[in-house]
Each structure stands twice: as C-alpha cells, then as structure tokens.
Design a protein around this motif. Structure first.
Motif, PDB file in Angstrom:
ATOM      1  N   GLU A 205      -3.248  -1.513  10.021  1.00  0.00           N
ATOM      2  CA  GLU A 205      -2.265  -0.436   9.914  1.00  0.00           C
ATOM      3  C   GLU A 205      -0.967  -0.830   9.230  1.00  0.00           C
ATOM      4  O   GLU A 205      -0.118   0.037   9.006  1.00  0.00           O
ATOM      5  CB  GLU A 205      -1.962   0.136  11.299  1.00  0.00           C
ATOM      6  CG  GLU A 205      -3.146   0.847  11.905  1.00  0.00           C
ATOM      7  CD  GLU A 205      -2.821   1.519  13.225  1.00  0.00           C
ATOM      8  OE1 GLU A 205      -1.642   1.511  13.646  1.00  0.00           O
ATOM      9  OE2 GLU A 205      -3.757   2.056  13.846  1.00  0.00           O
ATOM     10  N   THR A 206      -0.781  -2.090   8.899  1.00  0.00           N
ATOM     11  CA  THR A 206       0.440  -2.490   8.197  1.00  0.00           C
ATOM     12  C   THR A 206       0.089  -3.178   6.887  1.00  0.00           C
ATOM     13  O   THR A 206      -0.866  -3.954   6.817  1.00  0.00           O
ATOM     14  CB  THR A 206       1.310  -3.436   9.048  1.00  0.00           C
ATOM     15  OG1 THR A 206       0.567  -4.612   9.345  1.00  0.00           O
ATOM     16  CG2 THR A 206       1.755  -2.760  10.335  1.00  0.00           C
ATOM     17  N   ILE A 207       0.880  -2.907   5.884  1.00  0.00           N
ATOM     18  CA  ILE A 207       0.640  -3.477   4.566  1.00  0.00           C
ATOM     19  C   ILE A 207       0.783  -4.992   4.575  1.00  0.00           C
ATOM     20  O   ILE A 207       0.171  -5.685   3.771  1.00  0.00           O
ATOM     21  CB  ILE A 207       1.563  -2.822   3.515  1.00  0.00           C
ATOM     22  CG1 ILE A 207       1.062  -3.116   2.101  1.00  0.00           C
ATOM     23  CG2 ILE A 207       3.009  -3.220   3.728  1.00  0.00           C
ATOM     24  CD1 ILE A 207       1.758  -2.313   1.025  1.00  0.00           C
ATOM     25  N   ALA A 208       1.562  -5.517   5.503  1.00  0.00           N
ATOM     26  CA  ALA A 208       1.796  -6.965   5.567  1.00  0.00           C
ATOM     27  C   ALA A 208       0.502  -7.752   5.745  1.00  0.00           C
ATOM     28  O   ALA A 208       0.404  -8.893   5.299  1.00  0.00           O
ATOM     29  CB  ALA A 208       2.763  -7.289   6.697  1.00  0.00           C
ATOM     30  N   GLY A 209      -0.497  -7.149   6.364  1.00  0.00           N
ATOM     31  CA  GLY A 209      -1.754  -7.839   6.600  1.00  0.00           C
ATOM     32  C   GLY A 209      -2.793  -7.662   5.517  1.00  0.00           C
ATOM     33  O   GLY A 209      -3.893  -8.197   5.606  1.00  0.00           O
TER      34      GLY A 209
ATOM     35  N   ILE B 165       4.739  -9.454  -4.968  1.00  0.00           N
ATOM     36  CA  ILE B 165       5.309 -10.094  -3.783  1.00  0.00           C
ATOM     37  C   ILE B 165       6.795 -10.291  -4.058  1.00  0.00           C
ATOM     38  O   ILE B 165       7.176 -10.942  -5.040  1.00  0.00           O
ATOM     39  CB  ILE B 165       4.631 -11.451  -3.489  1.00  0.00           C
ATOM     40  CG1 ILE B 165       3.116 -11.271  -3.355  1.00  0.00           C
ATOM     41  CG2 ILE B 165       5.232 -12.086  -2.239  1.00  0.00           C
ATOM     42  CD1 ILE B 165       2.668 -10.363  -2.240  1.00  0.00           C
ATOM     43  N   VAL B 166       7.631  -9.714  -3.197  1.00  0.00           N
ATOM     44  CA  VAL B 166       9.083  -9.828  -3.321  1.00  0.00           C
ATOM     45  C   VAL B 166       9.598 -10.477  -2.047  1.00  0.00           C
ATOM     46  O   VAL B 166       9.442  -9.917  -0.958  1.00  0.00           O
ATOM     47  CB  VAL B 166       9.739  -8.443  -3.523  1.00  0.00           C
ATOM     48  CG1 VAL B 166      11.253  -8.577  -3.590  1.00  0.00           C
ATOM     49  CG2 VAL B 166       9.191  -7.764  -4.771  1.00  0.00           C
ATOM     50  N   ASP B 167      10.155 -11.666  -2.171  1.00  0.00           N
ATOM     51  CA  ASP B 167      10.662 -12.418  -1.015  1.00  0.00           C
ATOM     52  C   ASP B 167       9.597 -12.559   0.075  1.00  0.00           C
ATOM     53  O   ASP B 167       9.888 -12.407   1.266  1.00  0.00           O
ATOM     54  CB  ASP B 167      11.922 -11.760  -0.447  1.00  0.00           C
ATOM     55  CG  ASP B 167      13.087 -11.784  -1.433  1.00  0.00           C
ATOM     56  OD1 ASP B 167      13.181 -12.754  -2.203  1.00  0.00           O
ATOM     57  OD2 ASP B 167      13.888 -10.831  -1.424  1.00  0.00           O
ATOM     58  N   GLY B 168       8.364 -12.797  -0.352  1.00  0.00           N
ATOM     59  CA  GLY B 168       7.269 -13.012   0.582  1.00  0.00           C
ATOM     60  C   GLY B 168       6.674 -11.754   1.190  1.00  0.00           C
ATOM     61  O   GLY B 168       5.834 -11.829   2.077  1.00  0.00           O
ATOM     62  N   VAL B 169       7.102 -10.593   0.703  1.00  0.00           N
ATOM     63  CA  VAL B 169       6.649  -9.311   1.254  1.00  0.00           C
ATOM     64  C   VAL B 169       5.859  -8.552   0.194  1.00  0.00           C
ATOM     65  O   VAL B 169       6.267  -8.494  -0.975  1.00  0.00           O
ATOM     66  CB  VAL B 169       7.861  -8.465   1.717  1.00  0.00           C
ATOM     67  CG1 VAL B 169       7.426  -7.099   2.216  1.00  0.00           C
ATOM     68  CG2 VAL B 169       8.645  -9.207   2.785  1.00  0.00           C
TER      69      VAL B 169
END
Length: 99
Positions: free
Chosen positions: A24-28, A64-68
């Motif tokens: 459910e989160t883009i981070a994963g 990827i911007v600042d690890g995100v």
C-alpha cells in the motif's frame, strides 16, 4: 527506472508491486532498472489481472530523490499521496499520523 502500480480490486486502494506481493505504500515498490526487470514487472501485472487481484495496472517512470521513490508524472504523485486539496485524507494523512 520504473515501478508497477495498480488499484486493488477488493477495495480500490492504490497499490504497488513489491517482490511477489502488492503493498500500500510506494516506498516498498520494486524498482526495475533495466529491460529485463521491466519485463518481470509486466509479467507480474498480467498475473495480478488474471488472478483478479488488481485493475488499472501500469508500469510508471520514477526517479529516486534523496532515497525516496518519486513518480515523474503528477497523476502518479497524487495517487501515491492522496488528494491535493486535503492533507488529512489519503496516504499522506497516514504518514502524518504515524510520525
């Protein structure tokens, strides 16, 4: 770089593909950095559709911007965060409450 996004069929939630599952989160999200990895995401999209897990699947461009993970298109940034008029709704609100 690309990732795979969709909407979960059971509730419409925006989800991203992450190594065999939908999160459910883009981070994963699983990031494809070459054509072979992109083809694997497209195969995962086809499986998700065939298994009636997701709809509106799309392989999207990201950086990827600042690890995100940061989607390049505004539409996908909104889908990742939530409505632009109310920060207290959507995924962005979940992040604020978790902090």
């Amino acid at each position: 770089m690309k990732i795979l996004t969709a909407n979960r069929l059971s509730d419409g939630e925006v989800v991203w593909y992450a190594h065999g599952r939908w999160v459910e989160t883009i981070a994963g999200a699983e990031i494809a950095e070459d054509k072979a990895a992109e083809a694997a995401l497209e195969a995962a999209a086809a499986r998700g559709l065939a298994e009636n897990l997701v709809v509106d699947v799309a392989v999207i461009d990201v950086e990827i911007v600042d690890g995100v993970i940061h989607p390049l298109r505004l539409r996908e940034r909104i889908r990742a965060a939530g409505p632009t008029t109310r920060n207290d709704l959507g995924k962005q609100a979940r992040t604020q409450h978790a902090a």
